[in-house]
Design a protein around this motif. Structure first.
Motif, PDB file in Angstrom:
ATOM      1  N   THR A  57     -13.217   5.678   7.473  1.00 22.35           N
ATOM      2  CA  THR A  57     -12.293   5.588   6.346  1.00 22.35           C
ATOM      3  C   THR A  57     -11.449   6.851   6.278  1.00 22.35           C
ATOM      4  OG1 THR A  57     -13.846   4.221   5.104  1.00 22.35           O
ATOM      5  CG2 THR A  57     -12.098   5.296   3.854  1.00 22.35           C
ATOM      6  N   PHE A  58     -10.136   6.651   6.117  1.00 18.52           N
ATOM      7  CA  PHE A  58      -9.198   7.773   6.042  1.00 18.52           C
ATOM      8  C   PHE A  58      -8.485   7.711   4.701  1.00 18.52           C
ATOM      9  CE2 PHE A  58      -9.844   6.779  10.431  1.00 18.52           C
ATOM     10  CZ  PHE A  58      -9.921   8.000  11.070  1.00 18.52           C
ATOM     11  N   GLU A  59      -8.473   8.833   3.998  1.00 17.82           N
ATOM     12  CA  GLU A  59      -7.811   8.899   2.699  1.00 17.82           C
ATOM     13  C   GLU A  59      -6.315   9.150   2.871  1.00 17.82           C
ATOM     14  OE1 GLU A  59      -8.865   8.684  -0.474  1.00 17.82           O
ATOM     15  OE2 GLU A  59     -10.915   8.137   0.087  1.00 17.82           O
ATOM     16  N   TYR A  60      -5.531   8.413   2.087  1.00 14.06           N
ATOM     17  CA  TYR A  60      -4.104   8.692   2.038  1.00 14.06           C
ATOM     18  C   TYR A  60      -3.871   9.978   1.245  1.00 14.06           C
ATOM     19  CZ  TYR A  60      -2.866   3.997   3.640  1.00 14.06           C
ATOM     20  OH  TYR A  60      -2.697   2.855   4.370  1.00 14.06           O
ATOM     21  N   GLN A  61      -2.819  10.695   1.609  1.00 11.68           N
ATOM     22  CA  GLN A  61      -2.434  11.852   0.809  1.00 11.68           C
ATOM     23  C   GLN A  61      -1.593  11.444  -0.399  1.00 11.68           C
ATOM     24  OE1 GLN A  61      -0.676  15.016   2.977  1.00 11.68           O
ATOM     25  NE2 GLN A  61      -2.343  15.193   4.447  1.00 11.68           N
ATOM     26  N   ALA A  62      -1.074  10.252  -0.367  1.00 11.07           N
ATOM     27  CA  ALA A  62      -0.281   9.767  -1.502  1.00 11.07           C
ATOM     28  C   ALA A  62      -0.761   8.370  -1.850  1.00 11.07           C
ATOM     29  CB  ALA A  62       1.204   9.746  -1.155  1.00 11.07           C
ATOM     30  N   GLU A  63      -0.692   8.021  -3.134  1.00 12.93           N
ATOM     31  CA  GLU A  63      -1.128   6.697  -3.541  1.00 12.93           C
ATOM     32  C   GLU A  63      -0.202   5.642  -2.950  1.00 12.93           C
ATOM     33  OE1 GLU A  63      -1.329   6.629  -7.721  1.00 12.93           O
ATOM     34  OE2 GLU A  63      -2.571   8.413  -7.853  1.00 12.93           O
ATOM     35  N   VAL A  64      -0.815   4.599  -2.396  1.00 13.39           N
ATOM     36  CA  VAL A  64      -0.029   3.610  -1.669  1.00 13.39           C
ATOM     37  C   VAL A  64       0.960   2.896  -2.589  1.00 13.39           C
ATOM     38  CG1 VAL A  64      -0.155   1.493  -0.317  1.00 13.39           C
ATOM     39  CG2 VAL A  64      -1.825   3.306   0.043  1.00 13.39           C
ATOM     40  N   HIS A  65       0.545   2.576  -3.814  1.00 16.16           N
ATOM     41  CA  HIS A  65       1.467   1.843  -4.679  1.00 16.16           C
ATOM     42  C   HIS A  65       2.693   2.679  -5.012  1.00 16.16           C
ATOM     43  CE1 HIS A  65      -0.740   4.118  -7.838  1.00 16.16           C
ATOM     44  NE2 HIS A  65       0.404   4.026  -8.493  1.00 16.16           N
ATOM     45  N   ARG A  66       2.528   4.003  -5.096  1.00 20.96           N
ATOM     46  CA  ARG A  66       3.684   4.893  -5.308  1.00 20.96           C
ATOM     47  C   ARG A  66       4.610   4.829  -4.099  1.00 20.96           C
ATOM     48  NH1 ARG A  66       7.273   7.655  -7.434  1.00 20.96           N
ATOM     49  NH2 ARG A  66       7.574   9.865  -7.113  1.00 20.96           N
ATOM     50  N   LEU A  67       3.991   4.809  -2.926  1.00 17.65           N
ATOM     51  CA  LEU A  67       4.755   4.721  -1.695  1.00 17.65           C
ATOM     52  C   LEU A  67       5.514   3.403  -1.616  1.00 17.65           C
ATOM     53  CD1 LEU A  67       5.295   6.213   0.940  1.00 17.65           C
ATOM     54  CD2 LEU A  67       3.325   5.059   1.914  1.00 17.65           C
ATOM     55  N   MET A  68       4.892   2.332  -2.013  1.00 23.89           N
ATOM     56  CA  MET A  68       5.550   1.027  -1.979  1.00 23.89           C
ATOM     57  C   MET A  68       6.732   0.976  -2.947  1.00 23.89           C
ATOM     58  SD  MET A  68       4.139  -0.477   0.380  1.00 23.89           S
ATOM     59  CE  MET A  68       3.772   1.141   1.083  1.00 23.89           C
ATOM     60  N   ASP A  69       6.604   1.625  -4.093  1.00 28.32           N
ATOM     61  CA  ASP A  69       7.729   1.688  -5.025  1.00 28.32           C
ATOM     62  C   ASP A  69       8.940   2.349  -4.368  1.00 28.32           C
ATOM     63  OD1 ASP A  69       6.399   0.437  -7.028  1.00 28.32           O
ATOM     64  OD2 ASP A  69       5.753   2.273  -8.044  1.00 28.32           O
ATOM     65  N   LEU A  70       8.674   3.418  -3.614  1.00 31.01           N
ATOM     66  CA  LEU A  70       9.766   4.095  -2.930  1.00 31.01           C
ATOM     67  C   LEU A  70      10.426   3.179  -1.909  1.00 31.01           C
ATOM     68  CD1 LEU A  70       8.288   7.649  -2.289  1.00 31.01           C
ATOM     69  CD2 LEU A  70      10.157   7.052  -3.808  1.00 31.01           C
ATOM     70  N   ILE A  71       9.606   2.473  -1.160  1.00 28.60           N
ATOM     71  CA  ILE A  71      10.156   1.592  -0.121  1.00 28.60           C
ATOM     72  C   ILE A  71      10.987   0.482  -0.751  1.00 28.60           C
ATOM     73  CG2 ILE A  71       9.534  -0.118   1.624  1.00 28.60           C
ATOM     74  CD1 ILE A  71       7.183   1.648   2.381  1.00 28.60           C
ATOM     75  N   VAL A  72      10.458  -0.171  -1.756  1.00 27.37           N
ATOM     76  CA  VAL A  72      11.155  -1.301  -2.371  1.00 27.37           C
ATOM     77  C   VAL A  72      12.425  -0.846  -3.071  1.00 27.37           C
ATOM     78  CG1 VAL A  72      10.983  -3.098  -4.120  1.00 27.37           C
ATOM     79  CG2 VAL A  72       9.051  -2.645  -2.609  1.00 27.37           C
ATOM     80  N   ASN A  73      12.348   0.265  -3.801  1.00 26.49           N
ATOM     81  CA  ASN A  73      13.483   0.683  -4.616  1.00 26.49           C
ATOM     82  C   ASN A  73      14.520   1.499  -3.858  1.00 26.49           C
ATOM     83  OD1 ASN A  73      12.354  -0.514  -6.909  1.00 26.49           O
ATOM     84  ND2 ASN A  73      11.126   1.309  -7.345  1.00 26.49           N
ATOM     85  N   SER A  74      14.107   2.177  -2.769  1.00 33.29           N
ATOM     86  CA  SER A  74      15.027   3.082  -2.089  1.00 33.29           C
ATOM     87  C   SER A  74      15.598   2.529  -0.799  1.00 33.29           C
ATOM     88  CB  SER A  74      14.316   4.412  -1.779  1.00 33.29           C
ATOM     89  OG  SER A  74      13.893   5.027  -2.971  1.00 33.29           O
ATOM     90  N   LEU A  75      14.850   1.662  -0.119  1.00 35.54           N
ATOM     91  CA  LEU A  75      15.284   1.249   1.213  1.00 35.54           C
ATOM     92  C   LEU A  75      15.643  -0.220   1.331  1.00 35.54           C
ATOM     93  CD1 LEU A  75      12.803   3.216   3.496  1.00 35.54           C
ATOM     94  CD2 LEU A  75      15.152   3.766   2.945  1.00 35.54           C
ATOM     95  N   TYR A  76      14.953  -1.093   0.645  1.00 35.60           N
ATOM     96  CA  TYR A  76      15.124  -2.520   0.895  1.00 35.60           C
ATOM     97  C   TYR A  76      15.584  -3.251  -0.361  1.00 35.60           C
ATOM     98  CZ  TYR A  76      12.505  -1.363   5.060  1.00 35.60           C
ATOM     99  OH  TYR A  76      12.096  -0.804   6.230  1.00 35.60           O
ATOM    100  N   SER A  77      16.602  -4.096  -0.186  1.00 33.52           N
ATOM    101  CA  SER A  77      17.121  -4.856  -1.316  1.00 33.52           C
ATOM    102  C   SER A  77      16.561  -6.265  -1.372  1.00 33.52           C
ATOM    103  CB  SER A  77      18.657  -4.925  -1.237  1.00 33.52           C
ATOM    104  OG  SER A  77      19.056  -5.506  -0.014  1.00 33.52           O
ATOM    105  N   ASN A  78      15.942  -6.741  -0.276  1.00 34.06           N
ATOM    106  CA  ASN A  78      15.314  -8.060  -0.307  1.00 34.06           C
ATOM    107  C   ASN A  78      14.096  -8.069   0.602  1.00 34.06           C
ATOM    108  OD1 ASN A  78      16.019  -9.392   2.450  1.00 34.06           O
ATOM    109  ND2 ASN A  78      17.943  -8.497   1.753  1.00 34.06           N
ATOM    110  N   LYS A  79      13.220  -9.000   0.356  1.00 33.33           N
ATOM    111  CA  LYS A  79      11.945  -9.039   1.072  1.00 33.33           C
ATOM    112  C   LYS A  79      12.082  -9.521   2.505  1.00 33.33           C
ATOM    113  CE  LYS A  79       9.294 -10.000  -3.145  1.00 33.33           C
ATOM    114  NZ  LYS A  79       8.417 -10.967  -3.841  1.00 33.33           N
ATOM    115  N   ASP A  80      13.127 -10.290   2.797  1.00 32.56           N
ATOM    116  CA  ASP A  80      13.246 -10.904   4.118  1.00 32.56           C
ATOM    117  C   ASP A  80      13.220  -9.897   5.255  1.00 32.56           C
ATOM    118  OD1 ASP A  80      13.447 -13.228   2.745  1.00 32.56           O
ATOM    119  OD2 ASP A  80      15.562 -13.604   3.178  1.00 32.56           O
ATOM    120  N   VAL A  81      13.648  -8.651   4.997  1.00 37.63           N
ATOM    121  CA  VAL A  81      13.804  -7.696   6.096  1.00 37.63           C
ATOM    122  C   VAL A  81      12.472  -7.261   6.692  1.00 37.63           C
ATOM    123  CG1 VAL A  81      15.981  -6.813   5.232  1.00 37.63           C
ATOM    124  CG2 VAL A  81      13.869  -5.746   4.497  1.00 37.63           C
ATOM    125  N   PHE A  82      11.350  -7.532   6.023  1.00 37.91           N
ATOM    126  CA  PHE A  82      10.061  -7.090   6.568  1.00 37.91           C
ATOM    127  C   PHE A  82       9.845  -7.665   7.964  1.00 37.91           C
ATOM    128  CE2 PHE A  82       8.542 -11.250   5.483  1.00 37.91           C
ATOM    129  CZ  PHE A  82       7.466 -11.479   6.339  1.00 37.91           C
TER     130      PHE A  82
END
Length: 746
Positions: A57-82
């Motif tokens: 088990t490896f601990e993240y240095q940042a909370e994943v849900h915080r990271l996901m907020d950054l990805i959704v709000n800063s980089l991607y405007s729609n889900k299809d691009v995944f």
């Protein structure tokens, strides 16, 4: 922002502490693994022990849900691009294996063809993306899929804000892989490296977890990577084969490796048509019975079963992408029909393009492109501000967007359709990146140049192609003259006009033709603006110009006059509005100037009196050098609106009256000294007749109309006309009573 930064620092401190403990555990695990590898093998027992070993088990240095907020709000405007991101990663893995195999043939020993497979399972709500590429070892999993986490949220945000031209966050932070959390709440990765590690490893993490696990997988792989997404509630559509095929077709159609999608497909099969078969057999049996009853020999063979074609839906692997995009091929290997088919299929057109340009740019910046000039304007072309989606931007064959037209082409050229495939832009390109990128500036400049080359090629053809183009897109080029100062010279050569030498409305002439046909004495290019050709030809401003044989451009489109004002000159010839004051005929010698000065002195009393009578309605009254028949005209100052422009601006729904008052051209009244009407007015004035003032005002009102202006008080103008008509009728009646003949009214 300050609160956010404070929270980030606090989170970072806690995360660093957790990371330190996690790193110590990781180092200990690695040391134990090294010692175990050094010990002699214990056979089957050792394998079983390893198979049941606990995952690391490896601990993240940042909370994943915080990271996901950054990805959704800063980089991607729609889900299809995944899916675009994951397929691109898979393609990179295949590319890397192909490169490695050039120096290490053992990398391809598994024998699998390089390809990508995508399969959705609606029942289990999972989506699997699998590739047969380079794969990853255990260390690769930890370093590659933990990149964002180990870099820290604060550092990620800092890089997101300060990224330089062409910087690819996906490559540095694993954002492409983590975009899968847009649609999945749990991700499981199975992978086996092509070389250096003979074990299959499993990586797993959940969106709300603060850690991820790595362990040896129970199932073995030959090589490559398999990603299993456990879809979120509301994202079940991404398990549908039709949806997956659509996404591949949209974003990844031109990936160089086959992309197989597990989807339903209509498959043709032949089945027995029982009804037709029974009917034939019944008829055959009847014939046989009748023949036997007559004692005749029956030799007709028994009919075979009748078959028919039916379609059934089956699920199977279907390749969803083309082998090679047309723009990657050499232009000499692509025929005209292929270009036409690609244009119509890609841009939903039904007419062949008028021209195309297929080219590649290599060097510090590399990209490939195909541009097309459509055969007709789209229906929304009337709205110049609408999003045309003219240029499809690809990065390494991966479709990015068709909404960057204003970055890749100026607004007036968005009628051009095309594809641009860059090797130097990041996959997560945004409008902000494009605006600041040197790569985009180079691409834009080259696209504009190639477009002008295409248009010149069409103009040089000995057919009606350029007339077709001009009918559809001529207004765009006029807009370009207004907006694009850097390219006005190129645009001016492409402009077309109806002129006084045009044989008909459809006969258009270029400025080059105009200049080449100019008499030696002519020094300027003249134009007049009007609603239609008839009005332009009847304009009193052109009387002397036509007498001299000078050609005049007829500006019949509302945008024309603004375009010509911005163009100002062509091949060092000034472009002159024939309705403006101080018209320079170009061929006047000292004798002509002296004659005009004499006329001005001779009529000075009349012009001064007319100015005094008309007051502020005119700036001044002077003798004209442009009239031959018309008694008088009203011309405007050089830098104000003409009569045509004043009428256009008044018609604007959102017009600004303050600007209108400021820009209205000051009116100068020019009189024709050889006109009988002016001679009559002069006599009335010298005789002190009370009708002189009314005649002067009436002359001004009629000049307003013939010069293209509108009358502010039509009822007053009408009353003057009625008064004059009444006076003439009375004079005619008196003359008739005296037995005289009524004189003709001039």
């Amino acid at each position: 922002m300050a609160t956010m930064q404070t929270g980030m620092k606090t989170t970072g401190a806690r995360a660093n502490a957790r990371a330190g403990r996690a790193n110590e555990r990781t180092k200990g695990t690695m040391r134990r693994a090294e010692r175990a590898a050094a010990r002699p093998s214990r056979g089957l027992y050792a394998l079983n022990a390893r198979a049941v070993a606990e995952p690391e088990t490896f601990e993240y240095q940042a909370e994943v849900h915080r990271l996901m907020d950054l990805i959704v709000n800063s980089l991607y405007s729609n889900k299809d691009v995944f899916l675009r991101e994951l397929v691109s990663n898979a393609s990179d893995a295949c590319d890397k294996l192909r490169f490695v195999s050039l120096s290490d043939s053992s990398a391809m020993q598994a024998g699998e063809e390089l390809r990508i497979k995508i399969r959705g399972d609606p029942e289990s709500k999972t989506l699997t993306i699998e590739d047969s590429g380079i794969g990853m070892s255990r260390d690769d999993l930890v370093s590659s899929l933990g990149t964002i986490a180990r870099s820290g949220t604060a550092k990620f945000m800092e890089m997101l804000k300060s990224q330089s031209d062409g910087e690819n966050l996906i490559g540095k932070f694993g954002v492409g892989f983590y975009s899968a959390f847009l649609v999945a709440d749990k991700i499981t990765v199975f992978t086996k490296a092509a070389t250096g590690d003979d074990k299959t490893w499993m990586w797993e993490s959940e969106i709300n977890s603060s850690s991820y696990t790595v362990k040896e997988a129970d199932e073995a792989m030959s090589r490559g990577t398999k990603i299993v997404l456990h879809l979120k509630e509301g994202c079940e559509e991404f398990a549908s084969g039709d949806k997956l095929q659509s996404l591949v077709k949209t974003y990844s159609e031109f990936i160089s490796f086959p992309i197989d999608v597990w989807a339903q497909k209509n498959k043709e099969k032949e089945v027995v048509d029982q009804q037709s078969t029974d009917a034939l057999k019944e008829a055959w049996t009847k014939k046989k019975i009748e023949a036997e009853a007559k004692g005749e020999e029956f030799t007709e063979p028994e009919p075979q079963p009748v078959t028919k074609k039916e379609f059934e839906q089956v699920e199977e692997w279907t390749t969803a992408n083309n082998d090679k995009p047309i723009w990657v091929r050499s232009p000499k290997d692509v025929d005209q029909e292929s270009y036409n088919e690609f244009f119509k299929a890609t841009f939903k057109e039904f007419l062949d393009p008028l021209a195309h340009s297929h080219f590649a740019v290599e060097g510090d910046i590399e990209f490939r492109s195909i541009l097309f000039v459509p055969g007709m304007a789209p229906f929304e072309q009337q709205d110049m501000m609408s999003k045309s989606k003219a240029i499809k931007l690809f990065v390494r064959r991966v479709f990015i967007s068709d909404e960057f037209d204003d970055s890749l082409l100026p607004r007036y050229l968005t009628f051009v359709r095309g594809v641009v495939d860059s090797s130097d832009l990041p996959l997560n390109v945004s409008r902000e990146i494009l605006q600041e990128s040197r790569v985009v500036r180079v691409i834009r400049k080259r696209l504009i140049r190639k477009t002008f080359d295409m248009l010149r090629d069409i103009a040089e053809r000995d057919n009606d192609d350029y007339d077709t183009f001009w009918d559809n897109f001529g207004r765009n080029l006029k807009l370009g003259v207004i907006e694009d100062a850097d390219n006005r010279k190129d645009l001016a050569e492409l402009l077309r006009f109806t002129t006084s030498k045009s044989s008909g409305d459809g006969d258009l002439r270029s400025l080059d033709q105009y200049v080449n046909d100019m008499p030696e004495a002519q020094k300027s290019i003249y134009f007049v603006a009007a609603d239609n050709r008839d009005a332009a030809e009847a304009s009193p401003f052109l009387e002397k110009l036509k007498q001299k044989g000078f050609e005049v451009l007829y500006l019949l489109d509302p945008i024309d006059e603004v375009a010509m004002a911005n163009l100002a000159t062509f091949k060092e010839k000034p472009i002159v509005d024939a309705s403006k004051e101080a018209l320079d005929m170009g061929d006047e010698d000292e004798k002509d100037k002296a004659a005009l000065e004499e006329l001005e002195k001779e009529f000075k009393d009349l012009t001064d009196w007319m100015k005094e009578t008309l007051g502020t309605q005119v700036e001044k009254v002077t003798v004209s050098n442009r009239l031959t028949d018309t008694p008088c005209v009203l011309v405007t100052s050089k830098f104000g609106w003409s009569a045509n422009m004043e009428r256009i601006m008044k018609a604007q729904a959102m017009g600004d009256n303050r600007a209108s008052d400021y820009m209205k051209g000051k009116k100068t009244m020019e009189i024709n000294p050889s006109s009988p009407v002016i001679a009559q007015l002069r006599k009335l004035k010298e005789a002190g007749s009370k009708e002189a003032t009314d005649s002067c005002q009436l002359l001004f009102d009629t000049a307003l109309l013939t010069s293209g202006f509108s009358i502010d008080k039509p009822s007053v103008f009408a009353s003057r006309v009625f008064k004059l008509m009444t006076a003439q009728a009375a004079a005619a009646e008196n003359s008739s009573d005296d037995g005289c003949i009524t004189p003709e009214i001039v």
